[in-house]
Design a protein around this motif. Structure first.
Motif, PDB file in Angstrom:
ATOM      1  N   THR A  54      15.896  17.032  39.975  1.00 24.08           N
ATOM      2  CA  THR A  54      15.358  17.979  39.009  1.00 24.08           C
ATOM      3  C   THR A  54      13.885  17.682  38.769  1.00 24.08           C
ATOM      4  OG1 THR A  54      17.511  18.176  37.923  1.00 24.08           O
ATOM      5  CG2 THR A  54      15.581  18.894  36.678  1.00 24.08           C
ATOM      6  N   TYR A  59      13.473  22.427  36.959  1.00 21.13           N
ATOM      7  CA  TYR A  59      13.933  23.184  38.119  1.00 21.13           C
ATOM      8  C   TYR A  59      14.678  22.259  39.075  1.00 21.13           C
ATOM      9  CZ  TYR A  59      13.568  25.533  42.665  1.00 21.13           C
ATOM     10  OH  TYR A  59      13.839  26.083  43.889  1.00 21.13           O
ATOM     11  N   GLN A  60      15.871  22.656  39.488  1.00 21.37           N
ATOM     12  CA  GLN A  60      16.623  21.865  40.456  1.00 21.37           C
ATOM     13  C   GLN A  60      16.186  22.234  41.867  1.00 21.37           C
ATOM     14  OE1 GLN A  60      20.946  22.448  41.210  1.00 21.37           O
ATOM     15  NE2 GLN A  60      21.148  20.294  40.652  1.00 21.37           N
ATOM     16  N   ASP A  76      12.232  13.657  38.126  1.00 21.50           N
ATOM     17  CA  ASP A  76      13.109  14.001  37.020  1.00 21.50           C
ATOM     18  C   ASP A  76      12.231  14.575  35.905  1.00 21.50           C
ATOM     19  OD1 ASP A  76      11.889  11.797  35.783  1.00 21.50           O
ATOM     20  OD2 ASP A  76      13.555  10.454  36.251  1.00 21.50           O
TER      21      ASP A  76
END
Length: 217
Positions: A54, A59-60, A76
């Motif tokens: 992430t 946003y992944q 992250d």
């Protein structure tokens, strides 16, 4: 001489194509050791599985990834960085296989960068539809060292631009075994991967694996 024989000879002779100042595309450079590379990837993934990280913005990433070497790249909500510990296992990342180090060193030398000794390798897994937006590799402290990127599995469209995000990137089709090396005046060039087209690769199935070697310090 038949067309099939011509094709076989072409595959057996890697070629070097300059794609920008300080950047080259080595066609088929990694293909002779494809089995060793794929076996090494599977051993790495068995220790530190692929995961979708992430970004700080929440946003992944569509590309799944893991790492090997002294440090691994992670992202992250606190930012982008390199760390010696896999945050999923709280253990060190898998050691970088000798076959990886040797390939990265030889590819860098072929691109004009002698003495490359990477301490990190990002292992990215692309599946049909996944992409990597244009970005710069700038989290490394040693920007004098090049980036070495190895393509395995499905073909992909590699986007290679300039030093500004607004520079229109050129498009290069990367196939299994191709290696891109960039550094010097192109070290901070924006680059990415267009959405991966569906397909089936004889060794890796419906996916592409990318090995990106870096010297972080």
């Amino acid at each position: 001489m038949t067309a099939d024989l011509f094709d076989s000879l072409a595959e057996a002779q890697p070629t070097c194509e300059e794609i920008a100042d300080g950047a080259v595309l080595l066609r088929g450079f990694a293909k002779p050791i494809e089995d060793e590379l794929i076996a090494a990837v599977r051993e790495i993934v068995a220790q530190s599985p692929f995961r979708r990280m992430t970004t700080p913005g929440g946003y992944q990433m569509s590309v799944a990834m893991t790492n090997c070497g002294e440090r691994g790249w992670i992202t992250d909500q606190t930012g982008y960085r390199y760390d010696a510990i896999d945050p999923r296992s709280d253990a060190p990342w898998p050691a970088m296989p000798a076959v990886f180090r040797d390939l990265a060193r030889r590819a860098a030398e072929s691109g004009g960068y002698a003495g490359f000794a990477p301490d990190a390798c990002l292992v990215n897994r692309y599946e049909p539809g996944t992409r990597l937006s244009l970005h710069q590799d700038k989290d490394e402290l040693d920007l004098a060292a090049p980036i070495v990127s190895v393509s395995l599995g499905l073909s992909a469209i590699f986007l290679f631009g300039g030093l500004s995000r607004n520079d229109k990137p050129r498009r290069f089709r990367l196939t299994h075994g191709d290696v891109v090396v960039w550094g010097g005046p192109s070290r901070l060039a924006y680059h990415g991967v267009a959405p991966l087209a569906d397909g089936e690769h004889a060794l890796l199935g419906r996916k592409r694996v990318n090995l990106t070697f870096r010297k972080t310090r």
